[in-house]
Design a protein around this motif. Structure first.
Motif, PDB file in Angstrom:
ATOM      1  N   LYS A 139      -4.681  10.383  -5.046  1.00  8.82           N
ATOM      2  CA  LYS A 139      -3.661   9.605  -4.313  1.00  8.82           C
ATOM      3  C   LYS A 139      -4.265   8.911  -3.092  1.00  8.82           C
ATOM      4  CE  LYS A 139       0.415  12.243  -5.631  1.00  8.82           C
ATOM      5  NZ  LYS A 139       1.541  13.078  -5.141  1.00  8.82           N
ATOM      6  N   ARG A 140      -5.136   9.578  -2.383  1.00  6.61           N
ATOM      7  CA  ARG A 140      -5.777   8.971  -1.209  1.00  6.61           C
ATOM      8  C   ARG A 140      -6.627   7.774  -1.610  1.00  6.61           C
ATOM      9  NH1 ARG A 140      -8.707  13.148   2.611  1.00  6.61           N
ATOM     10  NH2 ARG A 140      -9.096  11.144   3.643  1.00  6.61           N
ATOM     11  N   LYS A 141      -7.363   7.905  -2.680  1.00  6.34           N
ATOM     12  CA  LYS A 141      -8.198   6.802  -3.147  1.00  6.34           C
ATOM     13  C   LYS A 141      -7.331   5.596  -3.564  1.00  6.34           C
ATOM     14  CE  LYS A 141     -12.114   9.605  -4.711  1.00  6.34           C
ATOM     15  NZ  LYS A 141     -12.926  10.012  -5.876  1.00  6.34           N
ATOM     16  N   ALA A 142      -6.241   5.894  -4.254  1.00 10.11           N
ATOM     17  CA  ALA A 142      -5.352   4.783  -4.664  1.00 10.11           C
ATOM     18  C   ALA A 142      -4.733   4.082  -3.456  1.00 10.11           C
ATOM     19  CB  ALA A 142      -4.268   5.330  -5.600  1.00 10.11           C
ATOM     20  N   ARG A 143      -4.332   4.877  -2.440  1.00 10.72           N
ATOM     21  CA  ARG A 143      -3.757   4.289  -1.233  1.00 10.72           C
ATOM     22  C   ARG A 143      -4.785   3.436  -0.488  1.00 10.72           C
ATOM     23  NH1 ARG A 143      -2.291   8.819   1.002  1.00 10.72           N
ATOM     24  NH2 ARG A 143      -0.486   9.090  -0.357  1.00 10.72           N
ATOM     25  N   ARG A 144      -6.036   3.846  -0.460  1.00 15.81           N
ATOM     26  CA  ARG A 144      -7.095   3.092   0.226  1.00 15.81           C
ATOM     27  C   ARG A 144      -7.358   1.781  -0.499  1.00 15.81           C
ATOM     28  NH1 ARG A 144     -12.250   6.575   0.932  1.00 15.81           N
ATOM     29  NH2 ARG A 144     -10.669   7.811   2.030  1.00 15.81           N
ATOM     30  N   ARG A 145      -7.390   1.844  -1.844  1.00 11.00           N
ATOM     31  CA  ARG A 145      -7.620   0.616  -2.592  1.00 11.00           C
ATOM     32  C   ARG A 145      -6.474  -0.378  -2.387  1.00 11.00           C
ATOM     33  NH1 ARG A 145      -9.520   4.320  -6.590  1.00 11.00           N
ATOM     34  NH2 ARG A 145      -7.444   4.231  -7.614  1.00 11.00           N
ATOM     35  N   GLU A 146      -5.279   0.161  -2.256  1.00  3.93           N
ATOM     36  CA  GLU A 146      -4.124  -0.729  -2.022  1.00  3.93           C
ATOM     37  C   GLU A 146      -4.220  -1.417  -0.667  1.00  3.93           C
ATOM     38  OE1 GLU A 146      -0.688  -2.672  -3.107  1.00  3.93           O
ATOM     39  OE2 GLU A 146      -1.957  -1.325  -4.329  1.00  3.93           O
ATOM     40  N   ARG A 147      -4.630  -0.746   0.372  1.00  3.16           N
ATOM     41  CA  ARG A 147      -4.777  -1.357   1.694  1.00  3.16           C
ATOM     42  C   ARG A 147      -5.844  -2.433   1.689  1.00  3.16           C
ATOM     43  NH1 ARG A 147      -4.235   4.044   3.746  1.00  3.16           N
ATOM     44  NH2 ARG A 147      -6.513   4.107   3.985  1.00  3.16           N
ATOM     45  N   THR A 166      -4.436  -5.548  -0.012  1.00  5.01           N
ATOM     46  CA  THR A 166      -3.449  -6.235   0.835  1.00  5.01           C
ATOM     47  C   THR A 166      -4.123  -6.995   1.956  1.00  5.01           C
ATOM     48  OG1 THR A 166      -1.878  -4.471   0.334  1.00  5.01           O
ATOM     49  CG2 THR A 166      -1.372  -5.886   2.211  1.00  5.01           C
TER      50      THR A 166
END
Length: 346
Positions: free
Chosen positions: A306-314, A317
């Protein structure tokens, strides 16, 4: 006439050969023991109705001593088998009647090959001079008589009882059907003395109430006429040997059960086993160490994903948005360029 004479001569010759074959001293072997009547597991040569019979055995090793004694016993057999001996002589009458009724057999035994069988009957201090491997240059052949007696009514009169254990059943199967008593000859080599001794043994065996002793006779070693087959048969365990091993195993178990020390030993082993189980169950569960509790717990794999996915999303963006203007991008309207001083220009 010539043909008839030839037939008569042939008949006479075959009769003489049969008589000589009957008078020669046979050897006691595994193949001839039942035929000679020298086997406690079978009946005598006189028939199944005969309850008492005898076997005179000359035991010894191959050598001049045995050959001389064999010739003596052969003469004894010849005298008892012929009609020359007077049957009015009371000292020889029992032997004459026994050999004519086929209740008496003369034979010889090779003591070196049949050592177990020889030691079984000649169990004395001087048995090694007759049985077993050769030790001295001179051997001592020995003559003995085995009286076999079968009690046909024994099974009917004996009360039938339950066998208490496997040991009792095996012991009952191991015993030979006929009882055996052994008498050894310690006299001279004279044929007359041997005949009187044989007659006395037969007279006592037929008239006196002797003990009924049953035992297990060792088996005779098979002849080595066919080496390949005999070696293969000898390498296989016999039925008696298997029964002997089973009987020995059961005897050891029976002795262990009868041992008074086996009860406390089993009780102590049971107490130790139950005590070990109780100690293992009564111990509290192990607490985690203090050092392990101070350390932060590591996130599991799902949380890391989940942390990796959130970082890729930032990152995605931030790349799509337009960057904010900087003060260096546009020049102000009232801006001018300041000239440098001479010192600085130099």
């Amino acid at each position: 006439m010539i043909y008839v004479a030839g037939a008569v001569n042939n008949t006479w010759f075959s009769t003489i050969m049969e008589q000589n074959k009957m008078l020669e001293l046979p050897q006691l072997r595994s193949e001839t023991s039942i035929e000679l009547g020298c086997d406690a597991r079978d009946h005598s040569r006189a028939g199944y109705d005969t309850s008492t019979w005898y076997c005179a055995i000359l035991a010894g090793r191959h050598g001049p001593e045995l050959n001389k004694m064999r010739e003596t016993i052969r003469r004894v057999q010849e005298l008892l088998s012929s009609d020359i001996e007077s049957s009015e002589d009371q000292t020889t009458a029992p032997a004459l009647g026994a050999i004519r009724s086929k209740r008496l057999t003369f034979t010889w035994l090779e003591g070196e090959t049949q050592k177990r069988y020889c030691f079984f009957y000649l169990n004395s201090e001087n048995s090694y001079d007759t049985c077993g491997p050769r030790r001295d240059l001179a051997d001592v052949p020995q003559l003995f008589i085995v009286r076999y007696k079968r009690n046909a009514s024994e099974e009917d009169t004996k009360p039938k009882r339950k066998k208490g254990s496997i040991w009792d059943s095996l012991q009952e199967q191991e015993l030979d059907p006929a009882s055996q008593l052994v008498a050894k000859y310690n006299g001279s080599d004279e044929t007359s003395e041997i005949i009187k001794w044989v007659s006395q043994i037969i007279k006592d065996g037929d008239s006196r109430d002797l003990p009924h002793y049953r035992t297990k006779t060792p088996e005779l070693v098979p002849d080595d006429a066919q080496p390949i087959w005999s070696k293969g048969v000898q390498s296989l365990p016999s039925t008696s040997r298997i029964k002997q091993h089973i009987r020995g195993f059961i005897t050891k178990i029976y002795d262990l059960i009868q041992d008074p020390r086996i009860g406390p030993i089993l009780l102590l082993a049971a107490l130790i086993s139950f005590g070990t189980i109780w100690l293992q169950r009564s111990q509290p569960p192990q607490q985690p160490n203090q050092q392990d509790s101070n350390q932060p717990s590591q996130p599991n794999a799902k949380f890391q994903e989940k942390r990796k996915a959130r970082r890729r999303e930032r990152v995605r963006t931030a790349s799509n948005e337009r960057p904010s203007p900087s003060i260096t991008d546009e020049e102000p309207k009232n801006a001018y360029q300041m000239p440098f001083s001479d010192s600085d220009s130099e």
